[in-house]
Design an enzyme around this catalytic site. Structure first.
Site, short mmCIF file in Angstrom:
data_model
loop_
_atom_site.label_atom_id
_atom_site.label_comp_id
_atom_site.label_asym_id
_atom_site.label_seq_id
_atom_site.Cartn_x
_atom_site.Cartn_y
_atom_site.Cartn_z
N THR A 1 1.52 3.80 1.76
CA THR A 1 2.24 4.27 2.96
C THR A 1 3.27 3.25 3.45
O THR A 1 4.08 3.57 4.32
CB THR A 1 1.25 4.50 4.12
OG1 THR A 1 0.52 3.29 4.34
CG2 THR A 1 0.29 5.63 3.82
N LYS A 2 3.26 2.03 2.94
CA LYS A 2 4.09 0.97 3.51
C LYS A 2 5.56 1.10 3.08
O LYS A 2 5.88 1.93 2.25
CB LYS A 2 3.50 -0.40 3.14
CG LYS A 2 2.05 -0.58 3.62
CD LYS A 2 1.94 -0.76 5.13
CE LYS A 2 0.59 -0.44 5.73
NZ LYS A 2 -0.50 -1.34 5.41
N ASN A 3 6.43 0.25 3.64
CA ASN A 3 7.87 0.43 3.42
C ASN A 3 8.29 0.35 1.96
O ASN A 3 9.23 1.04 1.55
CB ASN A 3 8.67 -0.56 4.25
CG ASN A 3 8.72 -0.17 5.73
OD1 ASN A 3 8.01 0.74 6.15
ND2 ASN A 3 9.55 -0.84 6.50
N TYR B 1 0.86 -1.19 0.00
CA TYR B 1 0.00 0.00 0.00
C TYR B 1 0.90 1.25 0.00
O TYR B 1 2.05 1.16 0.45
CB TYR B 1 -0.88 -0.08 1.27
CG TYR B 1 -1.91 0.99 1.40
CD1 TYR B 1 -3.07 0.95 0.62
CD2 TYR B 1 -1.74 2.05 2.29
CE1 TYR B 1 -4.03 1.95 0.74
CE2 TYR B 1 -2.69 3.04 2.42
CZ TYR B 1 -3.83 2.99 1.64
OH TYR B 1 -4.77 3.97 1.75
#
Ligand SMILES: *Cc1c(COP(=O)(O)O)cnc(C)c1O
Length: 421
Positions: free
Chosen positions: A217-219, A215
């Site tokens: 926002t993920k790393n 997603y």
């Protein structure tokens, strides 16, 4: 990002210079992602194909797992982790209440009962001591059947979904030990934790199966996307078949030169496959991952140093783990400034913030459907009441971090009577 508004000579002295909006998070793509995506487009192979295969093998190698299956979300991976193990009606699954709702929703999708165990006050991960207490007080072990049943519903407990909150790996040895004793499967919700390490072992190999999110926002991000990893060949095979309608051959094999038109459906599966457009991004994000992770760790250090004197509880990192540093959540310990004040004041200074998470047992569906209520998981609730996730992403400059720190000081010092006097 917003630009500084153009000012004319007349209002130069009266209009305040507005700092551009600093979001809570932002993905980090460069020319490499752009080029790979363009090549995928031009190749005419835009859905599951060669780039997904390569992304899977790069991912399996990075995490050290035997199998990796590229999917269209982490939610899909969590759902398949349960479905591949026939966890459904008559079963129950234990997880943390301090997680994104997807973790619990998939349990409900399968017709199983969601159970929550409270979190550790320092790591915000499922607390093994509470897990022990929960099994002791709420469950019955039937040694003849080898089944752990929920006392109240008689459902068979089948799995624990261990959420690595904020990228900090769970106390997995303790969780695995308990799981082994009661024949439970351990599913890692590694949505935050790509790059995390626990006692020398990588996140993605700590339980029976692991689920990652891409997603925005993920790393790492592929727009939307997810990955399932496991060392279990049967689980991997079942998850792959279930990820594409229950069809025994994927489209890649059907439509490529070597393919044939024939296929069989062995069960009613789902439509969870990743596209090659997403995998193009994922492949390049994997190349970028080491630098993304080290910049995240650097920003965490900066925050820890710059905010050290404020009434905040900072994230804790246990000595035997490497955090993947997905979030920088602080608890507001001030007696006069609430979490809501902080978020509003940050917003006034054009700084985004977020809250991870509203505990799932406080959601109306879970309260109405399963009878959860406030007071059930006091640690998760106390954390939730006080926590703020500060802006935290690799593209932030040191100046951005300093700007957030300055804002936090002004908010907390202005409002804190002890410090203000
Ligand atoms: C983001 C997230 C998910 C869901 O990931 P998607 O890829 O959006 O489906 C699951 N669990 C946690 C803890 C998350 O933060």
């Amino acid at each position: 990002m917003a630009t500084v508004p153009i000012r004319t000579n007349e209002n130069r002295d009266t209009l305040p210079v507005e700092a551009p909006f600093l979001p809570f998070s932002a993905p980090c793509f460069g020319i490499e992602e752009e080029q790979e995506l363009l090549q995928a487009l031009k190749s005419d192979w835009i859905t599951t194909g060669p780039r997904c295969k390569t992304f899977e093998s790069v991912f399996a190698e990075y995490t050290g797992s035997k199998y990796a299956i590229a999917l269209n979300s982490c939610t899909a991976a969590l759902h398949l982790a349960l479905a591949s193990q026939n966890i459904g009606v008559g079963n129950a699954v234990i997880t943390s209440p301090l997680t994104f709702t997807a973790t619990a929703n998939v349990i409900v999708h399968q017709g199983a009962q969601p159970l929550f165990v409270d979190v550790d006050p320092d790591t915000y991960n499922l607390d093994p001591v509470q897990l022990h207490k929960f099994i002791d007080s709420q469950c019955v072990w039937n040694a003849k059947e080898n089944i752990l049943r929920v006392r109240a519903t008689q459902n068979a407990v089948r799995a624990i979904i261990a959420v690595h909150y904020g990228g900090h790996p769970c106390a997995i040895d303790e969780i695995n030990e308990m799981a082994a004793r009661f024949g439970l499967s351990v599913i890692e919700d590694a949505a935050h934790a790509l790059g995390g390490v626990y006692r020398g072992r990588n996140v993605g190999t700590l339980g029976d199966v692991a689920c990652f999110s891409f997603y925005p926002t993920k790393n790492i991000s592929t727009g939307e996307g997810g990955m399932l990893t496991t060392n279990d060949p049967d689980l991997a095979q079942r998850a792959r078949v279930l990820s594409l309608h229950g069809i025994t051959k994927d489209a890649w094999k059907r439509y490529s030169k070597e393919g044939s038109w024939q296929y069989d459906v062995t069960e009613a599966g789902f439509k969870y496959n990743m596209t090659d457009l997403a995998a193009a991004l994922g492949l390049q994000q994997m190349h970028r991952l080491p630098s993304l992770l080290s910049r995240r760790a650097e920003i965490a250090q900066l925050y820890a140093a710059m905010l050290a004197d404020l009434p905040l509880q900072h994230p804790t990192v246990m000595p035997d783990v490497t955090s993947a540093w997905h979030l920088y959540p602080v608890q507001i310990l001030s007696s006069s400034v609430t979490r809501e004040d902080v978020i509003q004041q940050l917003r006034k200074q054009n700084i985004g913030a977020s809250v991870h998470f509203i505990p799932v047992h406080l959601m109306s569906f879970y309260q109405q459907q399963f009878g959860f209520k406030r007071g059930d998981f006091p640690v998760a609730e106390q954390v939730f009441d006080k926590i703020v996730s500060l802006p935290f992403f690799p593209r932030m400059s040191d100046d951005d971090v300093a700007r957030v720190a300055g804002a936090m000081s002004s908010i907390l010092e202005r409002w804190e009577p002890a410090l203000a006097s």
